[in-house]
Every structure is written in structure tokens, then in C-alpha cells.
Design a protein around this motif. Structure first.
Motif, PDB file in Angstrom:
ATOM      1  N   ALA A   8      16.536 -13.911 -66.622  1.00  0.00           N
ATOM      2  CA  ALA A   8      15.561 -14.441 -67.574  1.00  0.00           C
ATOM      3  C   ALA A   8      14.130 -14.315 -67.063  1.00  0.00           C
ATOM      4  O   ALA A   8      13.192 -14.524 -67.808  1.00  0.00           O
ATOM      5  CB  ALA A   8      15.881 -15.899 -67.879  1.00  0.00           C
ATOM      6  N   MET A   9      13.958 -13.958 -65.797  1.00  0.00           N
ATOM      7  CA  MET A   9      12.634 -13.891 -65.199  1.00  0.00           C
ATOM      8  C   MET A   9      11.719 -12.890 -65.907  1.00  0.00           C
ATOM      9  O   MET A   9      10.502 -13.057 -65.912  1.00  0.00           O
ATOM     10  CB  MET A   9      12.777 -13.514 -63.718  1.00  0.00           C
ATOM     11  CG  MET A   9      11.524 -13.674 -62.930  1.00  0.00           C
ATOM     12  SD  MET A   9      11.900 -13.304 -61.206  1.00  0.00           S
ATOM     13  CE  MET A   9      10.333 -12.700 -60.677  1.00  0.00           C
ATOM     14  N   TYR A  10      12.281 -11.859 -66.526  1.00  0.00           N
ATOM     15  CA  TYR A  10      11.457 -10.860 -67.200  1.00  0.00           C
ATOM     16  C   TYR A  10      10.603 -11.505 -68.289  1.00  0.00           C
ATOM     17  O   TYR A  10       9.504 -11.031 -68.587  1.00  0.00           O
ATOM     18  CB  TYR A  10      12.311  -9.739 -67.801  1.00  0.00           C
ATOM     19  CG  TYR A  10      13.024 -10.136 -69.066  1.00  0.00           C
ATOM     20  CD1 TYR A  10      12.411  -9.996 -70.302  1.00  0.00           C
ATOM     21  CD2 TYR A  10      14.295 -10.684 -69.037  1.00  0.00           C
ATOM     22  CE1 TYR A  10      13.048 -10.369 -71.474  1.00  0.00           C
ATOM     23  CE2 TYR A  10      14.946 -11.061 -70.189  1.00  0.00           C
ATOM     24  CZ  TYR A  10      14.320 -10.908 -71.406  1.00  0.00           C
ATOM     25  OH  TYR A  10      14.945 -11.281 -72.554  1.00  0.00           O
ATOM     26  N   LYS A  11      11.109 -12.591 -68.894  1.00  0.00           N
ATOM     27  CA  LYS A  11      10.399 -13.216 -70.021  1.00  0.00           C
ATOM     28  C   LYS A  11       8.989 -13.648 -69.636  1.00  0.00           C
ATOM     29  O   LYS A  11       8.068 -13.525 -70.431  1.00  0.00           O
ATOM     30  CB  LYS A  11      11.199 -14.411 -70.548  1.00  0.00           C
ATOM     31  CG  LYS A  11      12.467 -13.997 -71.255  1.00  0.00           C
ATOM     32  CD  LYS A  11      13.241 -15.190 -71.766  1.00  0.00           C
ATOM     33  CE  LYS A  11      14.538 -14.736 -72.411  1.00  0.00           C
ATOM     34  NZ  LYS A  11      15.342 -15.869 -72.868  1.00  0.00           N
ATOM     35  N   LYS A  16       1.152 -12.423 -72.437  1.00  0.00           N
ATOM     36  CA  LYS A  16      -0.041 -11.571 -72.551  1.00  0.00           C
ATOM     37  C   LYS A  16      -0.815 -11.483 -71.238  1.00  0.00           C
ATOM     38  O   LYS A  16      -1.208 -10.398 -70.802  1.00  0.00           O
ATOM     39  CB  LYS A  16      -0.940 -12.094 -73.669  1.00  0.00           C
ATOM     40  CG  LYS A  16      -2.164 -11.231 -73.904  1.00  0.00           C
ATOM     41  CD  LYS A  16      -3.036 -11.804 -75.016  1.00  0.00           C
ATOM     42  CE  LYS A  16      -4.292 -10.972 -75.157  1.00  0.00           C
ATOM     43  NZ  LYS A  16      -5.213 -11.540 -76.132  1.00  0.00           N
ATOM     44  N   ASP A  17      -1.039 -12.620 -70.578  1.00  0.00           N
ATOM     45  CA  ASP A  17      -1.803 -12.623 -69.328  1.00  0.00           C
ATOM     46  C   ASP A  17      -1.080 -11.856 -68.227  1.00  0.00           C
ATOM     47  O   ASP A  17      -1.709 -11.170 -67.420  1.00  0.00           O
ATOM     48  CB  ASP A  17      -2.085 -14.057 -68.878  1.00  0.00           C
ATOM     49  CG  ASP A  17      -3.076 -14.764 -69.800  1.00  0.00           C
ATOM     50  OD1 ASP A  17      -3.857 -14.072 -70.478  1.00  0.00           O
ATOM     51  OD2 ASP A  17      -3.063 -16.009 -69.839  1.00  0.00           O
ATOM     52  N   LYS A  18       0.247 -11.980 -68.197  1.00  0.00           N
ATOM     53  CA  LYS A  18       1.032 -11.268 -67.176  1.00  0.00           C
ATOM     54  C   LYS A  18       1.013  -9.760 -67.437  1.00  0.00           C
ATOM     55  O   LYS A  18       0.955  -8.963 -66.507  1.00  0.00           O
ATOM     56  CB  LYS A  18       2.474 -11.781 -67.139  1.00  0.00           C
ATOM     57  CG  LYS A  18       2.611 -13.201 -66.664  1.00  0.00           C
ATOM     58  CD  LYS A  18       2.491 -13.293 -65.169  1.00  0.00           C
ATOM     59  CE  LYS A  18       2.868 -14.690 -64.703  1.00  0.00           C
ATOM     60  NZ  LYS A  18       3.033 -14.797 -63.282  1.00  0.00           N
ATOM     61  N   LEU A  19       1.039  -9.380 -68.709  1.00  0.00           N
ATOM     62  CA  LEU A  19       0.969  -7.953 -69.047  1.00  0.00           C
ATOM     63  C   LEU A  19      -0.387  -7.375 -68.640  1.00  0.00           C
ATOM     64  O   LEU A  19      -0.462  -6.248 -68.141  1.00  0.00           O
ATOM     65  CB  LEU A  19       1.231  -7.742 -70.540  1.00  0.00           C
ATOM     66  CG  LEU A  19       2.660  -8.043 -70.999  1.00  0.00           C
ATOM     67  CD1 LEU A  19       2.746  -8.020 -72.523  1.00  0.00           C
ATOM     68  CD2 LEU A  19       3.664  -7.062 -70.389  1.00  0.00           C
ATOM     69  N   VAL A  20      -1.442  -8.147 -68.827  1.00  0.00           N
ATOM     70  CA  VAL A  20      -2.779  -7.716 -68.398  1.00  0.00           C
ATOM     71  C   VAL A  20      -2.809  -7.562 -66.877  1.00  0.00           C
ATOM     72  O   VAL A  20      -3.411  -6.631 -66.345  1.00  0.00           O
ATOM     73  CB  VAL A  20      -3.867  -8.691 -68.898  1.00  0.00           C
ATOM     74  CG1 VAL A  20      -5.217  -8.411 -68.249  1.00  0.00           C
ATOM     75  CG2 VAL A  20      -3.978  -8.620 -70.416  1.00  0.00           C
ATOM     76  N   ASN A  47      12.131  -0.872 -62.932  1.00  0.00           N
ATOM     77  CA  ASN A  47      12.482   0.301 -63.744  1.00  0.00           C
ATOM     78  C   ASN A  47      13.367  -0.093 -64.921  1.00  0.00           C
ATOM     79  O   ASN A  47      13.193   0.408 -66.036  1.00  0.00           O
ATOM     80  CB  ASN A  47      13.150   1.365 -62.885  1.00  0.00           C
ATOM     81  CG  ASN A  47      12.157   2.036 -61.952  1.00  0.00           C
ATOM     82  OD1 ASN A  47      10.966   2.130 -62.243  1.00  0.00           O
ATOM     83  ND2 ASN A  47      12.640   2.504 -60.814  1.00  0.00           N
ATOM     84  N   LYS A  48      14.300  -0.995 -64.679  1.00  0.00           N
ATOM     85  CA  LYS A  48      15.177  -1.473 -65.749  1.00  0.00           C
ATOM     86  C   LYS A  48      14.360  -2.204 -66.802  1.00  0.00           C
ATOM     87  O   LYS A  48      14.533  -1.989 -68.003  1.00  0.00           O
ATOM     88  CB  LYS A  48      16.250  -2.392 -65.166  1.00  0.00           C
ATOM     89  CG  LYS A  48      17.209  -2.953 -66.179  1.00  0.00           C
ATOM     90  CD  LYS A  48      18.218  -3.871 -65.528  1.00  0.00           C
ATOM     91  CE  LYS A  48      19.095  -4.504 -66.588  1.00  0.00           C
ATOM     92  NZ  LYS A  48      19.882  -5.605 -66.093  1.00  0.00           N
ATOM     93  N   TRP A  49      13.457  -3.089 -66.363  1.00  0.00           N
ATOM     94  CA  TRP A  49      12.613  -3.839 -67.298  1.00  0.00           C
ATOM     95  C   TRP A  49      11.717  -2.905 -68.107  1.00  0.00           C
ATOM     96  O   TRP A  49      11.459  -3.137 -69.282  1.00  0.00           O
ATOM     97  CB  TRP A  49      11.781  -4.873 -66.563  1.00  0.00           C
ATOM     98  CG  TRP A  49      12.553  -6.035 -66.032  1.00  0.00           C
ATOM     99  CD1 TRP A  49      13.909  -6.256 -66.129  1.00  0.00           C
ATOM    100  CD2 TRP A  49      12.034  -7.156 -65.316  1.00  0.00           C
ATOM    101  NE1 TRP A  49      14.242  -7.421 -65.513  1.00  0.00           N
ATOM    102  CE2 TRP A  49      13.113  -8.011 -65.002  1.00  0.00           C
ATOM    103  CE3 TRP A  49      10.769  -7.516 -64.894  1.00  0.00           C
ATOM    104  CZ2 TRP A  49      12.959  -9.194 -64.309  1.00  0.00           C
ATOM    105  CZ3 TRP A  49      10.604  -8.696 -64.196  1.00  0.00           C
ATOM    106  CH2 TRP A  49      11.691  -9.533 -63.905  1.00  0.00           C
ATOM    107  N   GLN A  55       7.000  -3.643 -73.760  1.00  0.00           N
ATOM    108  CA  GLN A  55       5.680  -4.184 -73.428  1.00  0.00           C
ATOM    109  C   GLN A  55       5.347  -3.975 -71.952  1.00  0.00           C
ATOM    110  O   GLN A  55       4.205  -3.682 -71.599  1.00  0.00           O
ATOM    111  CB  GLN A  55       5.604  -5.690 -73.735  1.00  0.00           C
ATOM    112  CG  GLN A  55       5.939  -6.069 -75.153  1.00  0.00           C
ATOM    113  CD  GLN A  55       7.401  -6.477 -75.309  1.00  0.00           C
ATOM    114  OE1 GLN A  55       8.305  -5.836 -74.804  1.00  0.00           O
ATOM    115  NE2 GLN A  55       7.627  -7.554 -76.050  1.00  0.00           N
ATOM    116  N   ILE A  56       6.330  -4.122 -71.095  1.00  0.00           N
ATOM    117  CA  ILE A  56       6.095  -3.948 -69.654  1.00  0.00           C
ATOM    118  C   ILE A  56       5.767  -2.488 -69.357  1.00  0.00           C
ATOM    119  O   ILE A  56       4.794  -2.185 -68.665  1.00  0.00           O
ATOM    120  CB  ILE A  56       7.309  -4.446 -68.843  1.00  0.00           C
ATOM    121  CG1 ILE A  56       7.427  -5.970 -68.977  1.00  0.00           C
ATOM    122  CG2 ILE A  56       7.207  -4.023 -67.376  1.00  0.00           C
ATOM    123  CD1 ILE A  56       8.683  -6.577 -68.374  1.00  0.00           C
ATOM    124  N   GLY A  57       6.566  -1.579 -69.906  1.00  0.00           N
ATOM    125  CA  GLY A  57       6.297  -0.154 -69.706  1.00  0.00           C
ATOM    126  C   GLY A  57       4.948   0.264 -70.256  1.00  0.00           C
ATOM    127  O   GLY A  57       4.216   1.039 -69.642  1.00  0.00           O
TER     128      GLY A  57
END
Length: 160
Positions: A8-11, A16-20, A47-49, A55-57
Motif C-alpha cells: 500500500a506504500m505506493y499510494k 501531488k506533492d510526492k509526484l512533484v 520499476n513495478k510502480w 502517475q509515477i512513471g
């Protein structure tokens, strides 16, 4: 319990702030391995995420694109200011037909590229045949060839 928490850590990284933050790390030149370390995960997990969570990629791609543009602009400024090495590099990469060091003519290079595309297409066809053969099981090779011919014809029509 611990495994469920890790999954669940990927969540938290979809925030938005983490993606930035991810985008900034990539823009700052960090490798994916360094970014994974900063996130507290393995490179395999990152790589899996990236595959599973667009959004992460995308954040990492935007960061990479930004740094590429920054470097490209810096190179252009150097070339325009008379830096001979930058000028040569820029011309070889942006005006290949005229400034390519290759001993091949333009037509020969086009033939090589066509051969590469053909080889890649043949490899994709072989992979598809292997998948279809596995799914068909013991059915005949004729059935497999018939299915592949239909797929190829459909692909050719869609490209027209």
C-alpha cells in the motif's frame, strides 16, 4: 501485515506533492536507483510502480524531459557562443544528413534502418506466433499459420 503495508506504500507516492518530488529528483539528475533509495524501496519495486501506476512513471518522465531541455538549451547557447565542440555535437545530432560521420550514404543508411524495422517486425511476429501456439496447444501448425496470416493482413490494412 508488513507485506500489506509495503504494497500500500505506493499510494503515498500518488499524492501531488510526492509526484512533484519525484519529478524534481529526476530533473536534478538522480538515477532511478537513487530515487528508489530516497523513496525507501528497491529499484525493482520502483520499476513495478512505474508500470502499474501511470502517475509515477509520468512524473519521472517529466523530470527527465525537463533536464533534457535544460541541457539542450545550455548546449545550444554554447554552440551559438562559438564553442566548436558544442557546434560539432549539435550539428551531428540535429543535421545528420549533412554532418554524419558515417561512411554510408543517405540511401544506405535508409536501407539499414528499413532492415532494422523489418527485423523488429519479424521478431514481433515470431513472439506472437509463440504466444498463439502456446494457447492453441496441440492444434496444427496450419491453424497457427492461418491465424497469423489474418493478423498480418489486418495489421497491413490498419497501416494503410
Amino acid at each position: 501485515m508488513l507485506l500489506a503495508m509495503a504494497r500500500a506504500m505506493y499510494k503515498e507516492w500518488l499524492d501531488k506533492d510526492k509526484l512533484v518530488l519525484l519529478q524534481g529528483w529526476k530533473r536534478d539528475g538522480l538515477t532511478d536507483a537513487e530515487i528508489a533509495h530516497n523513496m525507501g524501496i528497491s529499484i525493482n519495486t520502483l520499476n513495478k510502480w512505474k508500470r502499474e501506476h501511470v502517475q509515477i512513471g509520468q512524473a519521472l518522465k517529466r523530470g527527465r524531459d525537463e533536464i533534457n531541455i535544460i541541457v539542450e538549451n545550455a548546449l545550444l547557447k554554447k554552440a551559438l557562443s562559438g564553442n566548436t565542440t558544442a557546434m560539432i555535437f549539435f550539428l551531428k545530432n540535429n543535421w545528420r544528413d549533412k554532418y554524419n560521420d558515417s561512411q554510408l550514404s543517405k540511401e544506405e543508411r535508409e536501407l539499414v534502418l528499413a532492415k532494422i524495422r523489418s527485423t523488429k517486425a519479424e521478431a514481433r511476429i515470431k513472439e506472437a506466433k509463440a504466444v498463439v501456439a502456446e494457447r492453441l496447444g496441440n492444434e496444427s501448425d496450419d491453424k497457427l499459420d492461418e491465424l497469423m496470416d489474418k493478423l498480418i493482413k489486418a495489421s497491413e490494412k490498419s497501416q494503410e
